[in-house]
Each structure stands twice: as structure tokens, then as C-alpha cells.
Scaffold this motif. Structure first.
Motif, PDB file in Angstrom:
ATOM      1  N   TYR A 134       0.851  -1.183   0.000  1.00 48.36           N
ATOM      2  CA  TYR A 134       0.000   0.000   0.000  1.00 48.36           C
ATOM      3  C   TYR A 134       0.886   1.231   0.000  1.00 48.36           C
ATOM      4  CZ  TYR A 134       0.797  -0.543   5.071  1.00 48.36           C
ATOM      5  OH  TYR A 134       1.363  -0.710   6.310  1.00 48.36           O
ATOM      6  N   ASP A 135       0.306   2.342  -0.469  1.00 49.03           N
ATOM      7  CA  ASP A 135       1.073   3.581  -0.641  1.00 49.03           C
ATOM      8  C   ASP A 135       0.940   4.535   0.538  1.00 49.03           C
ATOM      9  OD1 ASP A 135       1.941   3.069  -3.460  1.00 49.03           O
ATOM     10  OD2 ASP A 135      -0.229   3.059  -3.776  1.00 49.03           O
ATOM     11  N   GLY A 136      -0.072   4.366   1.342  1.00 50.11           N
ATOM     12  CA  GLY A 136      -0.288   5.231   2.508  1.00 50.11           C
ATOM     13  C   GLY A 136      -1.348   4.614   3.381  1.00 50.11           C
ATOM     14  N   GLU A 137      -1.541   5.165   4.591  1.00 50.71           N
ATOM     15  CA  GLU A 137      -2.543   4.587   5.478  1.00 50.71           C
ATOM     16  C   GLU A 137      -3.184   5.648   6.356  1.00 50.71           C
ATOM     17  OE1 GLU A 137       0.250   1.927   7.745  1.00 50.71           O
ATOM     18  OE2 GLU A 137      -0.852   2.757   9.458  1.00 50.71           O
ATOM     19  N   PHE A 138      -4.361   5.294   6.847  1.00 48.99           N
ATOM     20  CA  PHE A 138      -5.123   6.137   7.768  1.00 48.99           C
ATOM     21  C   PHE A 138      -5.656   5.265   8.898  1.00 48.99           C
ATOM     22  CE2 PHE A 138      -5.571   8.061   3.561  1.00 48.99           C
ATOM     23  CZ  PHE A 138      -5.200   9.377   3.800  1.00 48.99           C
ATOM     24  N   ASP A 139      -5.770   5.848  10.081  1.00 46.86           N
ATOM     25  CA  ASP A 139      -6.369   5.155  11.218  1.00 46.86           C
ATOM     26  C   ASP A 139      -7.771   5.711  11.445  1.00 46.86           C
ATOM     27  OD1 ASP A 139      -3.816   4.111  11.473  1.00 46.86           O
ATOM     28  OD2 ASP A 139      -3.234   5.549  13.032  1.00 46.86           O
ATOM     29  N   LEU A 140      -8.749   4.821  11.572  1.00 48.65           N
ATOM     30  CA  LEU A 140     -10.120   5.215  11.879  1.00 48.65           C
ATOM     31  C   LEU A 140     -10.531   4.543  13.179  1.00 48.65           C
ATOM     32  CD1 LEU A 140     -11.854   4.926   8.365  1.00 48.65           C
ATOM     33  CD2 LEU A 140     -10.841   6.943   9.435  1.00 48.65           C
ATOM     34  N   LEU A 141     -10.583   5.317  14.244  1.00 51.43           N
ATOM     35  CA  LEU A 141     -10.998   4.813  15.542  1.00 51.43           C
ATOM     36  C   LEU A 141     -12.466   5.189  15.736  1.00 51.43           C
ATOM     37  CD1 LEU A 141      -9.906   3.383  18.099  1.00 51.43           C
ATOM     38  CD2 LEU A 141      -9.421   5.646  19.042  1.00 51.43           C
ATOM     39  N   LEU A 142     -13.332   4.193  15.805  1.00 49.20           N
ATOM     40  CA  LEU A 142     -14.778   4.412  15.841  1.00 49.20           C
ATOM     41  C   LEU A 142     -15.297   4.273  17.275  1.00 49.20           C
ATOM     42  CD1 LEU A 142     -15.703   2.176  12.754  1.00 49.20           C
ATOM     43  CD2 LEU A 142     -14.905   4.556  12.782  1.00 49.20           C
ATOM     44  N   SER A 143     -16.236   5.150  17.639  1.00 47.94           N
ATOM     45  CA  SER A 143     -16.804   5.097  18.979  1.00 47.94           C
ATOM     46  C   SER A 143     -18.211   5.678  18.974  1.00 47.94           C
ATOM     47  CB  SER A 143     -15.923   5.847  19.979  1.00 47.94           C
ATOM     48  OG  SER A 143     -15.654   7.162  19.550  1.00 47.94           O
TER      49      SER A 143
END
Length: 579
Positions: free
Chosen positions: A164-173
Motif C-alpha cells: 500500500y502507498d499510505g494509510e489512515f487510522d479510523l478509531l470508531l466510537s
């Protein structure tokens, strides 16, 4: 049938998996890095959904700081409790704590609560890569906002089985305007007062209440605490979305408009890649998905998060996939992807059954020989007119002395010597409310022989209300487990076993039981310590929906006195000083 573009994308990803497997090199023999943090936990006013309320913040931040380390590294957190009236602990969700069971962060199980003004040093190894998070494990402090992301990258000299070329974190609440203390009191009241559905859903601690992103009625200058964090991407790239759910109640569905998601990791374990349009995620679970930004780069696209498993009275959480050639303020012309029907359990089961382990990549199949099977019936009950959740008719009430200490020092009077039942009546009808709704309350535990293989049957049933059964995501501390199978109705020994997947079952640390159904998991009791195993829905655990497992505690060495300075162990230490 998938589109041609989707088929090509999938074939490329599978090829990437194979190439990455061939490229793996042995772990570099290097000294681990130590990541040191000093944290202070205190209440602070915040506006997570544009409405100001108290939150539990770490170093003045909500959510708490993201920890990032490499597999094999050591994380050291000096935590100081600056709350005025309550204790605190932090659980490192998904980290197995091999050799450091006192650092698991479970009040009354692995350690004493850290009292106001006191500090405690958490020091542990993050032993394998993956997407994890941390959260409070005292009372219902996760509902108050005590959580953050914990990302473990691959060790030096190794690589992921995908590119993969990049990443994001998604913390759901999920988020309530009612204080967590009011919620707790309501759950214990007679008559019972339910916390009701969340007021909003949050993505990385940000949501909107009283306005609509999709309708353009939310106006931001970009500095507001509730302003969405957009995901800014370049066209024709592959991005990894690390998605973790620390919700207190809600089960969720995640979708990215016009973009397929390829699931590649679940709870820190690689899985055989498969494509989805909606990702189902339950409290305590984490996933990595890959998306390819191959859509019209002159547009932005909605990312939507909606409630499933409960009739949704909470508005979707939204943010944007923002292509760099477009301003983030340009809203998509199309509406956000709608969540699947809230009670479409058949689709949820289909998704769960698609998850298979990626063989030959840090993965071993489950042992064929099983030494013990424990069947846990999940029911809603009454105890002295209080509403409770119970397992095999026992609602868990934790003792004042942590199990880790009482077992290590043979203080058996610290908890109920009678272990809870290992099964339930064969003729129990799971489809109707129990004829006798009364349960007992105690703190007995399951003692497991070290290095034995255990099967656990999680059996769901009707609640106190007719024609009602709920989703329960169960989380095991200190271990990963193989998910052998799911089924509808009652588990039948010798019959339901035939549905087990023993070839490539996924390794997880959290698994769901569907309404009126069963789930079976298998694990090896190879980690000396005392470990919580419980429903990850915060109110359900608060009302007693959990058990405690212990194995090989006599082998544990090096427990810091600070972890056990309450209850009988605290008295023992004080007496030894006087002597």
C-alpha cells in the motif's frame, strides 16, 4: 458478479500477497526500541459532537495519544491518575502480555485500580504487528472517552503480505450526552434505567449532533473539536484503512462510496483477502482494509459509519475521502452510503464466514486434540429485582483482591472457591424468556491447566423480553483464539461440531455471537496469568456478562507490589513490612 475493474484489483492484491510471502526475511536480531510515555488522566470539557461535555482525556487530548511501535518493541507508559474521586486502569486491547500479566490493565483481575494521585508503570512487549487500541477498564470509563489507537508495525527485516502507498487510522466510537456516572447508576437502579441509544457516532473522536454534514448544515472553520478529519488521497494509489471499534454499545457498518474495500487483517492477524462494500465491525474488533483510489479525481466521496444490530436511532457518522485536486469543502453530490438494514443478520453472518486465516504466514492451525470444553449460556436475568446479565446463571461480581495476586500467593479466601458451571441444562429453551429469571452473583473462576487446549461454546438466548435476542461481541484477554464456526439455534454436541472449520479458521481476540445463535472458539492456555473473558459491550459487562480464566499463575514472577496493594495482598505486604 464483481465488475471487471474489481476482479483486476483483487487479482493484483492476491498476487501481491504471494510475492510478499516469498520476500519475507528472518527477523533482524536487534535490540528492541523502548517507547516511553508519561500520561496524566483527568476529566476535561470537550465537544466531540459539537456539544460540550466532560470527557476523560490523556495529557489534555481526546482521544488519547496514538502509540506506534514495531513488533518486538517495548512500550513503557507511566500513568498518573489525576481524577479526583475514582480509580483508573488502562487495558491494551489485543496485546497478549506474554510474561507481564499484571500489565493487562483489568481492575480486580490483573491489578488494583490506580487511586487518585497515584501512578503506575505499564511496561510490556508488543509482540506482533497489527491494528490495536487501548481503553479504560475500570467501571465504564471507555464510555467516558478513555481510549486511543495502538498501531504495531512489522519488525525490521520483515514485510506485510500486501502493498500500500499510505494509510489512515479510523478509531470508531459512540457518544452519550448523559454522563457515564448517570449511565452506571441507571443500570443498577430498581427499576432499571437503560442508557438508551448513543446521541452520536464518532470517527477519531469527532462527530456532529444537531447539524448534518450531508446536508451541508454544519459550518466549520476547521478549528472545532467536532470538525471531521478528512482522508486526503492521491488518485490511483492503494491506501490501508486501519479500522478499530471501541464503541460502548453500537455494532457498526463502514462504507466508502464508490470504492470497494479488501479486508486483509482482523484483530492483528492476516486473513485471506476478500472484497466487501460494507464492513461489519463489532465492539472490540479491528480490521485493515485496502482501497484503491481509482474513481473520478475531480470529486470527493463519503465515508459513512452506521449502526447495525440495534434499531438505529443514531445518525450516521461521516467524513470525506478527499482527492487532492478537490477542496475538502466540496461535498459529494450523491448521498452517503446507507447502512445495511439494521437486522440483516444473514448478511452479517455471510461476512463473518468469509474471514479465513492466511496460511503459512505466522499462522498455525488449531490443535486437533481438545482437553476441555466449556459451554457459556448468555442470558438476561434478575437478581434481587436488579436487571443482570449472566453466564450459566451466574452474574460476575469482581472481588476486592485482584485474582492475579490471590492466586499467586494462594489467598483462596479472596474469591468464591466454587467454580462457575461449565455448561447449562440440555433442555434449556433459548428461544423464549427463561421460566425462572433469577440468577446468582459471585466471583468464582475457571482454573485451566497450563498448555491445554480449550474449546468454548458461546450460546446466545432470548432476553427477558419475548422475541428478543441481542448481539454480543466477546473479547478474550491474554490470548488469540481460532474461530471454529457459527451456527443458528442451540449448539448440539456431536452435530454442530460437523460445521467446524479446522483447516483455516481465523485467529481473533474478539468474536460475535449472533441473536439466537452459537459461536465456538478454541485456544491454548499457554499464557500464565488471570484473564478476563467478557462481552465487550460496556453496559453488559457492567451488569455481569463475563467470566475469568486463570492458568499457571504459580509460574508468574516479578509482579510489582504496586499492582497488588489493595485487598488481602495489600494487607499481606503491610504485615510483612511490620514483621
Amino acid at each position: 458478479m464483481p465488475s471487471t475493474a474489481g476482479a483486476v484489483t483483487m487479482s493484483v492484491l492476491v498476487a501481491g500477497f504471494i510475492l510478499a510471502l516469498l520476500a519475507v526475511t528472518p527477523l533482524a536480531l536487534a535490540r528492541p526500541d523502548v517507547h516511553r510515555f508519561k500520561w496524566e488522566v483527568e476529566y476535561q470539557f470537550w465537544s466531540p459532537d459539537c456539544q460540550e461535555r466532560p470527557v476523560m482525556a490523556i495529557n489534555g487530548r481526546f482521544p488519547g495519544p496514538t502509540i506506534r511501535a514495531k513488533a518486538g518493541d517495548i512500550v513503557h507508559v507511566d500513568l498518573t491518575n489525576k481524577l479526583n474521586t475514582e480509580g483508573v486502569v488502562i487495558h491494551w486491547h489485543g496485546i497478549r502480555q506474554m510474561g507481564t500479566p499484571w500489565a493487562d490493565g483489568t481492575a480486580a483481575i490483573s491489578q488494583c485500580a490506580i487511586n487518585p494521585g497515584e501512578s503506575f508503570a505499564y511496561r510490556f512487549v508488543v509482540d506482533k504487528p497489527g491494528t490495536y487500541f487501548y481503553h479504560g477498564h475500570y467501571g465504564m470509563q471507555r464510555s467516558a472517552g478513555l481510549y486511543g489507537a495502538l498501531i504495531v508495525d512489522v519488525a525490521n527485516g520483515t514485510s506485510e503480505p500486501f502493498h500500500y502507498d499510505g494509510e489512515f487510522d479510523l478509531l470508531l466510537s459512540d457518544w452519550w450526552h448523559k454522563s457515564v456516572h448517570e449511565q452506571e447508576i441507571g443500570l443498577s437502579s430498581i427499576p432499571f434505567r437503560w442508557i438508551n441509544e448513543p446521541n452520536s457516532l464518532l470517527i477519531n473522536g469527532r462527530g456532529q449532533y444537531g447539524c448534518s454534514l450531508a446536508a451541508g448544515t454544519c459550518k466549520f472553520n476547521g478549528t472545532e473539536q467536532c470538525a471531521p478529519r478528512v482522508l486526503r488521497v492521491f488518485p490511483n494509489k492503494t491506501y490501508r484503512l486501519r479500522i478499530a471499534s471501541t464503541t460502548a454499545l453500537a455494532s457498526l457498518s463502514v462504507a466508502v462510496a464508490n470504492h470497494k474495500m479488501t479486508v486483509v487483517e482482523a484483530d492483528g492477524n492476516y486473513v485471506q483477502p476478500f472484497e466487501v462494500e460494507n464492513l461489519y465491525i463489532y465492539s472490540g474488533e479491528s480490521y485493515s482494509v485496502l482501497i484503491t483510489t481509482d474513481q473520478d479525481p475531480t470529486k470527493n466521496y463519503w465515508i459513512s459509519v452506521g449502526v447495525v444490530g440495534r434499531e438505529p436511532n443514531t445518525t450516521q457518522a461521516l467524513t470525506l475521502l478527499n482527492y487532492v485536486s478537490v477542496r475538502a469543502a466540496v461535498l459529494p453530490a450523491s448521498p452517503p452510503p446507507a447502512a445495511p438494514r439494521w437486522n440483516d443478520y444473514s448478511s452479517m453472518r455471510v461476512f463473518a464466514r468469509k474471514i479465513h486465516a492466511l496460511p503459512h504466514y505466522s499462522y498455525a492451525p488449531p490443535p486437533a486434540r481438545v482437553h476441555r470444553r466449556i459451554a457459556l449460556l448468555n442470558t438476561q436475568n434478575k437478581y434481587n429485582s436488579q436487571t443482570k446479565w449472566a453466564i450459566n446463571n451466574v452474574s460476575l461480581s469482581l472481588p476486592t483482591t485482584p485474582y492475579l495476586g490471590s492466586l499467586r500467593y494462594n489467598l483462596r479466601e479472596a474469591f468464591d472457591a466454587t467454580p462457575p458451571p461449565e455448561g447449562f441444562p440440555f433442555d434449556y429453551d433459548i428461544m423464549v424468556p427463561a421460566s425462572n429469571t433469577e440468577c446468582t452473583v459471585n466471583n468464582g473462576i475457571y482454573l485451566l491447566q497450563l498448555n491445554t487446549t480449550i474449546d468454548v461454546v458461546l450460546q446466545n438466548a432470548n432476553t427477558l423480553s419475548a422475541n428478543t435476542s441481542e448481539i454480543h461481541p466477546w473479547h478474550l484477554h491474554g490470548h488469540d483464539f481460532w474461530v471454529l464456526g457459527y451456527g443458528d439455534g442451540k449448539f448440539v454436541e456431536g452435530v454442530s461440531d460437523r460445521k467446524f472449520n479446522l483447516k483455516n479458521p481465523p485467529l481473533r481476540n474478539t468474536v460475535v455471537i449472533f441473536p439466537y445463535g452459537w459461536t465456538v472458539l478454541r485456544f491454548v492456555a499457554d499464557n500464565p496469568g488471570a484473564w478476563a473473558f467478557h462481552c465487550h459491550i460496556e453496559p453488559h459487562l457492567h451488569m455481569g456478562m463475563g467470566v475469568v480464566l486463570a492458568e499457571g499463575v504459580e509460574r508468574v514472577r516479578g509482579i510489582p507490589n504496586e499492582a497488588l496493594k489493595c485487598g488481602l495482598t495489600g494487607k499481606m505486604f503491610m504485615d510483612s513490612k511490620r514483621g
